[in-house]
Design a protein around this motif. Sequence first.
Motif, PDB file in Angstrom:
ATOM      1  N   UNK A  46       0.546  -1.262  -0.005  1.00 18.22           N
ATOM      2  CA  UNK A  46       0.016   0.086   0.072  1.00 18.22           C
ATOM      3  C   UNK A  46       0.712   1.337  -0.024  1.00 18.22           C
ATOM      4  N   UNK A  47       2.050   1.395   0.818  1.00 12.20           N
ATOM      5  CA  UNK A  47       2.589   2.492   1.078  1.00 12.20           C
ATOM      6  C   UNK A  47       4.135   2.382   0.343  1.00 12.20           C
ATOM      7  N   UNK A  48       4.570   1.486   0.049  1.00 13.65           N
ATOM      8  CA  UNK A  48       6.064   1.216  -0.568  1.00 13.65           C
ATOM      9  C   UNK A  48       6.232   0.501  -2.016  1.00 13.65           C
ATOM     10  N   UNK A  49       7.180   0.688  -2.255  1.00 15.05           N
ATOM     11  CA  UNK A  49       7.568  -0.027  -3.678  1.00 15.05           C
ATOM     12  C   UNK A  49       7.977  -1.300  -3.706  1.00 15.05           C
ATOM     13  N   UNK A  50       7.932  -1.920  -4.684  1.00 12.43           N
ATOM     14  CA  UNK A  50       8.660  -3.343  -4.586  1.00 12.43           C
ATOM     15  C   UNK A  50       9.674  -3.650  -5.459  1.00 12.43           C
ATOM     16  N   UNK A  51      10.589  -4.669  -5.105  1.00 11.25           N
ATOM     17  CA  UNK A  51      11.900  -4.683  -5.889  1.00 11.25           C
ATOM     18  C   UNK A  51      11.848  -6.238  -5.992  1.00 11.25           C
ATOM     19  N   UNK A  52      12.452  -6.971  -7.256  1.00  7.33           N
ATOM     20  CA  UNK A  52      12.608  -8.151  -7.121  1.00  7.33           C
ATOM     21  C   UNK A  52      14.057  -8.345  -7.992  1.00  7.33           C
ATOM     22  N   UNK A  53      15.017  -9.395  -7.220  1.00 12.21           N
ATOM     23  CA  UNK A  53      16.175  -9.784  -8.015  1.00 12.21           C
ATOM     24  C   UNK A  53      15.851 -10.306  -9.222  1.00 12.21           C
ATOM     25  N   UNK A  54      16.830 -10.137 -10.128  1.00 12.29           N
ATOM     26  CA  UNK A  54      16.581 -11.120 -11.239  1.00 12.29           C
ATOM     27  C   UNK A  54      17.620 -10.636 -12.474  1.00 12.29           C
ATOM     28  N   UNK A  55      17.282 -11.002 -13.662  1.00  9.95           N
ATOM     29  CA  UNK A  55      18.184 -10.659 -14.740  1.00  9.95           C
ATOM     30  C   UNK A  55      17.256 -10.018 -15.904  1.00  9.95           C
ATOM     31  N   UNK A  56      18.140  -9.344 -16.926  1.00 11.96           N
ATOM     32  CA  UNK A  56      17.511  -8.640 -17.920  1.00 11.96           C
ATOM     33  C   UNK A  56      18.292  -9.138 -19.308  1.00 11.96           C
ATOM     34  N   UNK A  57      17.932  -9.429 -20.346  1.00 16.70           N
ATOM     35  CA  UNK A  57      18.482  -9.553 -21.544  1.00 16.70           C
ATOM     36  C   UNK A  57      18.402  -8.457 -22.427  1.00 16.70           C
ATOM     37  N   UNK A  58      19.330  -7.724 -22.529  1.00 14.81           N
ATOM     38  CA  UNK A  58      19.149  -6.457 -23.123  1.00 14.81           C
ATOM     39  C   UNK A  58      19.292  -6.811 -24.869  1.00 14.81           C
ATOM     40  N   UNK A  59      19.581  -7.968 -25.320  1.00 12.59           N
ATOM     41  CA  UNK A  59      19.418  -8.254 -26.746  1.00 12.59           C
ATOM     42  C   UNK A  59      17.979  -8.371 -27.125  1.00 12.59           C
ATOM     43  N   UNK A  60      17.332  -9.174 -26.163  1.00 12.82           N
ATOM     44  CA  UNK A  60      15.937  -9.586 -26.782  1.00 12.82           C
ATOM     45  C   UNK A  60      14.580  -8.958 -25.825  1.00 12.82           C
ATOM     46  N   UNK A  61      15.043  -8.414 -24.640  1.00 12.29           N
ATOM     47  CA  UNK A  61      14.146  -7.641 -23.993  1.00 12.29           C
ATOM     48  C   UNK A  61      13.368  -8.539 -22.692  1.00 12.29           C
ATOM     49  N   UNK A  62      13.941  -9.819 -22.736  1.00 12.47           N
ATOM     50  CA  UNK A  62      13.159 -10.785 -21.812  1.00 12.47           C
ATOM     51  C   UNK A  62      14.030 -10.408 -20.289  1.00 12.47           C
ATOM     52  N   UNK A  63      12.765 -10.444 -19.207  1.00 15.19           N
ATOM     53  CA  UNK A  63      13.191 -10.430 -17.741  1.00 15.19           C
ATOM     54  C   UNK A  63      12.687 -11.443 -17.145  1.00 15.19           C
ATOM     55  N   UNK A  64      13.646 -12.145 -16.086  1.00 17.31           N
ATOM     56  CA  UNK A  64      13.494 -13.186 -15.576  1.00 17.31           C
ATOM     57  C   UNK A  64      13.545 -12.731 -13.933  1.00 17.31           C
ATOM     58  N   UNK A  65      12.362 -12.830 -13.240  1.00 16.68           N
ATOM     59  CA  UNK A  65      12.547 -12.766 -11.702  1.00 16.68           C
ATOM     60  C   UNK A  65      11.693 -13.726 -11.182  1.00 16.68           C
ATOM     61  N   UNK A  66      11.874 -14.143  -9.809  1.00 19.01           N
ATOM     62  CA  UNK A  66      11.351 -14.993  -8.748  1.00 19.01           C
ATOM     63  C   UNK A  66      10.309 -13.920  -8.123  1.00 19.01           C
ATOM     64  N   UNK A  67       9.091 -14.163  -8.348  1.00 18.31           N
ATOM     65  CA  UNK A  67       8.228 -13.383  -7.557  1.00 18.31           C
ATOM     66  C   UNK A  67       7.722 -13.692  -6.194  1.00 18.31           C
ATOM     67  N   UNK A  68       7.924 -15.454  -5.999  1.00 11.21           N
ATOM     68  CA  UNK A  68       7.624 -15.957  -4.846  1.00 11.21           C
ATOM     69  C   UNK A  68       8.845 -15.625  -3.786  1.00 11.21           C
ATOM     70  N   UNK A  69      10.095 -15.398  -4.201  1.00  7.60           N
ATOM     71  CA  UNK A  69      11.207 -15.286  -3.402  1.00  7.60           C
ATOM     72  C   UNK A  69      11.833 -14.142  -3.856  1.00  7.60           C
ATOM     73  N   UNK A  70      11.395 -12.663  -3.636  1.00  6.72           N
ATOM     74  CA  UNK A  70      11.925 -11.585  -4.342  1.00  6.72           C
ATOM     75  C   UNK A  70      13.189 -11.110  -3.990  1.00  6.72           C
ATOM     76  N   UNK A  71      13.838 -11.782  -3.053  1.00  7.18           N
ATOM     77  CA  UNK A  71      15.308 -11.362  -2.672  1.00  7.18           C
ATOM     78  C   UNK A  71      16.317 -12.335  -2.961  1.00  7.18           C
ATOM     79  N   UNK A  72      15.853 -13.478  -3.492  1.00  6.20           N
ATOM     80  CA  UNK A  72      16.801 -14.669  -4.095  1.00  6.20           C
ATOM     81  C   UNK A  72      17.323 -14.325  -5.263  1.00  6.20           C
ATOM     82  N   UNK A  73      18.382 -15.043  -5.637  1.00 10.87           N
ATOM     83  CA  UNK A  73      19.088 -14.831  -7.077  1.00 10.87           C
ATOM     84  C   UNK A  73      18.645 -16.103  -7.649  1.00 10.87           C
ATOM     85  N   UNK A  74      18.285 -16.048  -9.060  1.00 16.26           N
ATOM     86  CA  UNK A  74      17.691 -17.177 -10.110  1.00 16.26           C
ATOM     87  C   UNK A  74      18.990 -18.226 -10.122  1.00 16.26           C
TER      88      UNK A  74
END
Length: 74
Positions: A46-74
């Motif tokens: 309600x009153x703050x932002x969200x952040x998720x650890x993940x990876x981005x592919x700048x070549x094709x635009x795909x983003x991968x993140x684990x929404x159940x464990x937002x601070x963990x590394x894939x």
Amino acid sequence: MKCPKCEVEMQLGYLQTGNLIAFNKQRHKISLNPKDPEDVMVARKAFSSNDFSGYICKQCGLICFDYLNPKSRL
């Protein structure tokens, strides 16, 4: 991590968002709240932002993140 779509090395980082994040089968124009049983409310704060650890592919635009464990590394 290699991109599962194009095999290029992905960049590690954080996906940062506002209050709500939803993954819905169909685009909702007014509310992000799930309407279909297969819809997923990824994060709701309600009153703050969200952040998720993940990876981005700048070549094709795909983003991968684990929404159940937002601070963990894939």
